[in-house]
Write a protein that holds these residues in place. Structure first.
Motif, PDB file in Angstrom:
ATOM      1  N   ARG A 165       0.812  -1.218   0.000  1.00  0.00           N
ATOM      2  CA  ARG A 165       0.000   0.000   0.000  1.00  0.00           C
ATOM      3  C   ARG A 165       0.847   1.271   0.000  1.00  0.00           C
ATOM      4  O   ARG A 165       0.591   2.196  -0.771  1.00  0.00           O
ATOM      5  N   ALA A 202       1.059   4.184  -2.796  1.00  0.00           N
ATOM      6  CA  ALA A 202       0.704   5.585  -2.523  1.00  0.00           C
ATOM      7  C   ALA A 202       1.791   6.534  -3.028  1.00  0.00           C
ATOM      8  O   ALA A 202       1.496   7.582  -3.623  1.00  0.00           O
ATOM      9  N   ALA A 227       1.516   6.560  -6.783  1.00  0.00           N
ATOM     10  CA  ALA A 227       0.340   7.309  -7.246  1.00  0.00           C
ATOM     11  C   ALA A 227       0.636   8.795  -7.235  1.00  0.00           C
ATOM     12  O   ALA A 227       0.321   9.524  -8.189  1.00  0.00           O
ATOM     13  N   LEU A 255       0.889  11.239 -10.614  1.00  0.00           N
ATOM     14  CA  LEU A 255       0.018  12.399 -10.842  1.00  0.00           C
ATOM     15  C   LEU A 255       0.795  13.692 -11.051  1.00  0.00           C
ATOM     16  O   LEU A 255       0.209  14.750 -11.282  1.00  0.00           O
ATOM     17  N   THR A 301      -6.203  -4.135  -7.606  1.00  0.00           N
ATOM     18  CA  THR A 301      -6.825  -2.846  -7.907  1.00  0.00           C
ATOM     19  C   THR A 301      -6.134  -2.136  -9.065  1.00  0.00           C
ATOM     20  O   THR A 301      -6.721  -1.241  -9.670  1.00  0.00           O
ATOM     21  N   THR A 305      -3.153   3.896 -13.170  1.00  0.00           N
ATOM     22  CA  THR A 305      -2.814   2.610 -12.540  1.00  0.00           C
ATOM     23  C   THR A 305      -1.705   1.907 -13.333  1.00  0.00           C
ATOM     24  O   THR A 305      -0.901   1.179 -12.757  1.00  0.00           O
ATOM     25  N   ILE A 342      -7.538  14.882  -7.261  1.00  0.00           N
ATOM     26  CA  ILE A 342      -7.399  13.438  -7.473  1.00  0.00           C
ATOM     27  C   ILE A 342      -6.278  12.881  -6.599  1.00  0.00           C
ATOM     28  O   ILE A 342      -6.400  11.802  -6.007  1.00  0.00           O
ATOM     29  N   ALA A 392      -6.694   9.996  -3.982  1.00  0.00           N
ATOM     30  CA  ALA A 392      -5.928   8.751  -4.114  1.00  0.00           C
ATOM     31  C   ALA A 392      -5.280   8.398  -2.779  1.00  0.00           C
ATOM     32  O   ALA A 392      -5.317   7.251  -2.330  1.00  0.00           O
ATOM     33  N   ASP A 393      -4.737   9.413  -2.148  1.00  0.00           N
ATOM     34  CA  ASP A 393      -4.098   9.190  -0.858  1.00  0.00           C
ATOM     35  C   ASP A 393      -5.125   8.707   0.172  1.00  0.00           C
ATOM     36  O   ASP A 393      -4.875   7.742   0.910  1.00  0.00           O
ATOM     37  N   LEU A 430      -6.245   5.088  -0.425  1.00  0.00           N
ATOM     38  CA  LEU A 430      -5.278   4.047  -0.063  1.00  0.00           C
ATOM     39  C   LEU A 430      -5.157   3.846   1.448  1.00  0.00           C
ATOM     40  O   LEU A 430      -4.404   2.981   1.904  1.00  0.00           O
ATOM     41  N   LEU A 475      -9.643   1.286  -6.474  1.00  0.00           N
ATOM     42  CA  LEU A 475      -8.901   2.531  -6.249  1.00  0.00           C
ATOM     43  C   LEU A 475      -9.469   3.678  -7.091  1.00  0.00           C
ATOM     44  O   LEU A 475      -9.866   4.714  -6.557  1.00  0.00           O
ATOM     45  N   THR A 476      -9.528   3.493  -8.400  1.00  0.00           N
ATOM     46  CA  THR A 476     -10.020   4.607  -9.227  1.00  0.00           C
ATOM     47  C   THR A 476     -11.511   4.839  -8.996  1.00  0.00           C
ATOM     48  O   THR A 476     -11.986   5.967  -9.107  1.00  0.00           O
ATOM     49  N   ILE A 536     -11.744   6.930  -5.851  1.00  0.00           N
ATOM     50  CA  ILE A 536     -11.390   8.328  -6.168  1.00  0.00           C
ATOM     51  C   ILE A 536     -12.591   9.017  -6.811  1.00  0.00           C
ATOM     52  O   ILE A 536     -12.960  10.139  -6.457  1.00  0.00           O
TER      53      ILE A 536
END
Lengths: 397, 397
Positions: free
Chosen positions: A47, A51, A54, A58, A241, A272, B50, B54-55, B58, B271-272, B275
């Motif tokens: 996880r 994070a 992710a 972004l 996921t 993803t 986003i 996302a954070d 998770l 996950l998405t 979000i």
């Protein structure tokens, strides 16, 4: 007048919701230890690393946009490098196609490769997600049994000798779901040779290959022939996921899959897929992470197999669980695993009876046991409950 | 012997890569201003929001695991609340099905609702992603033209009067791609009534409904009849990378789609989807965000339409661009838009010729212009280049 949907009733024949899925709904009760699931352990999924990835992903707005149908470029590059090492040849990026989990690869491939009525050879017991797809494609399905070395090629050869010509042979080459066994190196080479000799495709479905416990999995079947399309996935080593599966296939197959992917869902998620690329290319971290997953699953597998052997002795024969997520166990005393299940649930343990995976054989006395989501003590307790349920059940005729 | 794939060559007939996609590859040159794209502007996508979502997503490991085939529960809940408001009735969560973009809803619905040879009515010009799916399903396609109020129901009525019985009528009800027009409220009610009278499904494909510039979109067609299956998506208001589309449909249709989704790709990404749920349920933030997107696109649309009218006068007739992402423009002086394109590329501007969207009519003189990804000054320059290309082209016979 209500609108109708004529195709649906017919399609339901081929597309029954899997018995496993229905069983899982029954076994989510807190007082039941479930060996029936088929999920990797979420506690082992990275996880925090996801994070970080992710957040990094972004930083670039291109990762918010639609991406290419064959997959986000940087992920395809990482996969091409990994698969080049795995297959001992330079795999060009054009032979890499990213799918929404490897289930989507199966689904799109069945549309590209199969005419209705085409012969598909599967393993018995079979991976039900593949069966579902091949049945939906209208394929004629013939099952070849597994033994301790995987698919029985002697049976496949007999089939070919009768004049049968499969379009596709599907194999879960490593740590079979549900059968637990691994296709031996000799049979891999032989299967690839048969594919070339008779002109069929092999779909080598390999989600579990990296989850070996004692020694690395053999070279992929795909290392022996371009007639082999190899599928794998990040779901079992990273996290489902991410929905990141992939296929290594000749360019013309990738091109066919691409056209179908555009109609199916346009493209995957650059977010993803970038997370997946980040984690797969962080090789030092990845090695340590996968090692730790192997170690935990290996300990659990051993605990389960030891408990089965200690409590059932020669009344049950089980696979060794050298990797993957599943043990396949067979009652040798005539116990009907389907009939035992109701009693087992009363005693607080669940599993999937073998007949849920049966194609030609009925596997009345078999069951699939999943060891991924319980610790060793819980697995031992599960087997103790199963032994009590078994003892409380009248002997079969 | 090489393995073959007999179905592929045939399928290529129905599944040609879209002309638009091929054109986009040609128009990515830096010196070309492209009005040919069909993408939302990544600069307007809520990257920071986003990243926060996302954070937060998770924080819970369940979001790393496989999720339910019909979608991540919290997203379905949020969508049920939103759609209840949109449709002025309590929409139960069982009627909400989350798909991998709304393209997947089109694809799975075509499998559930269509037999090969079934009649599907589409709009002319048509959304090519829908055409591709219906063709792949082996449907017989009949096109009904658009006018300023959307699909011409008088033509649909004539078709029904001849005894034709469609299984599905597909409409992009708001800010049509590529036609730019919106189905009028009267026609929405009439189309829903026809669906009930003749027992067909309407697929109301609505990715653009929230991107209105001056006044909110009319009530959905789905507000008028349970024979209407409504599709929408987060791609145009949030970000395509979330791959979050959804369908509002009767429970038995959702059940059929669920069985097919299991075979197609098992499930989406928790996950998405989490979000997406987070952003859609943050209503104060969402309102401000969507307002800002509307404002920017509205300004760009006006700049494009003003430039076309200023530079071409009555030689081009164009839609008003009251919302969405596209303007549909038609040369009234006989200019062949396909022939003009080569010259336009020389002058540094690209668009998609109308014939790329044509079903029955050929739209020789039309073009689709996308205004989302260029600012007002760039759009004005694009039209100036187009006018130069037009002036440099010999008059058509």
């Amino acid at each position: 007048m209500s609108a109708t949907f004529p195709p649906l009733a017919r399609r339901l024949d081929g597309l029954q919701s899997s018995a496993i899925r229905d069983l899982l709904k029954l076994t989510s009760r807190a007082d039941i230890i479930s060996l029936a699931g088929g999920l990797p352990d979420a506690e082992l999924m990275p996880r925090d690393r996801i994070a970080v990835a992710a957040d990094a992903a972004l930083s670039d707005r291109s990762r918010l946009q639609y991406t290419e149908s064959p997959g986000w470029g940087p992920l395809r590059d990482v996969l091409a490098a990994r698969e080049s090492a795995r297959l001992s040849r330079a795999v060009p990026v054009e032979e890499i196609f990213v799918t929404h989990g490897s289930q989507q690869a199966l689904s799109l491939l069945s549309e590209v490769l199969l005419d209705p009525g085409a012969l598909v050879v599967v393993e018995d017991p079979a991976y039900v997600g593949a069966l579902q797809v091949f049945r939906a494609a209208g394929a004629r399905i013939v099952a070849v049994p597994l033994d301790a070395e995987g698919m029985r090629l002697d049976v496949l050869r007999e089939l070919l000798a009768t004049g049968e010509r499969p379009a596709v042979v599907h194999t879960v080459s490593n740590f079979h779901n549900p059968g637990g066994v691994t296709l031996s190196p000799e049979r891999r080479r032989d299967l690839a040779n048969l594919a070339e000799q008779y002109g069929f495709w092999v779909i080598e479905d390999d989600p579990y290959g990296e989850l070996w416990f004692d020694r690395p999995s053999p070279e992929p079947v795909a290392a022996y022939s371009p007639n082999v399309i190899r599928l794998s996935s990040a779901s079992k080593i990273l996290a489902p996921t991410l929905r990141a599966g992939w296929m290594i296939a000749p360019v013309q197959v990738c091109r066919g899959v691409e056209l179908l992917k555009q109609g199916a869902d346009l493209c995957g998620s650059a977010l993803t897929q970038q997370i997946t690329a980040d984690l797969l290319s962080d090789t030092e971290w990845l090695t340590a992470h996968v090692d730790s997953v192997r170690q935990v699953y290996g300990t659990r597998a051993k605990a389960l197999v030891d408990a089965v052997r200690a409590r059932f002795g020669d009344r049950v024969s089980s696979t060794d669980a050298a990797g993957g997520m599943f043990v396949w166990a067979e009652f040798t005393d005539g116990t009907d695993a389907q009939a035992l299940l109701a009693r087992a649930l009363e005693f607080g343990v669940a599993y999937v009876p073998g007949n849920a995976f049966a194609v030609s054989t009925d596997y009345t006395h078999s069951m699939r046991l999943c060891f991924t989501t319980s610790d060793a003590a819980t697995l031992d307790e599960a087997v103790a409950r199963l032994a009590k349920a078994h003892a409380a059940t009248p002997a079969q005729p």
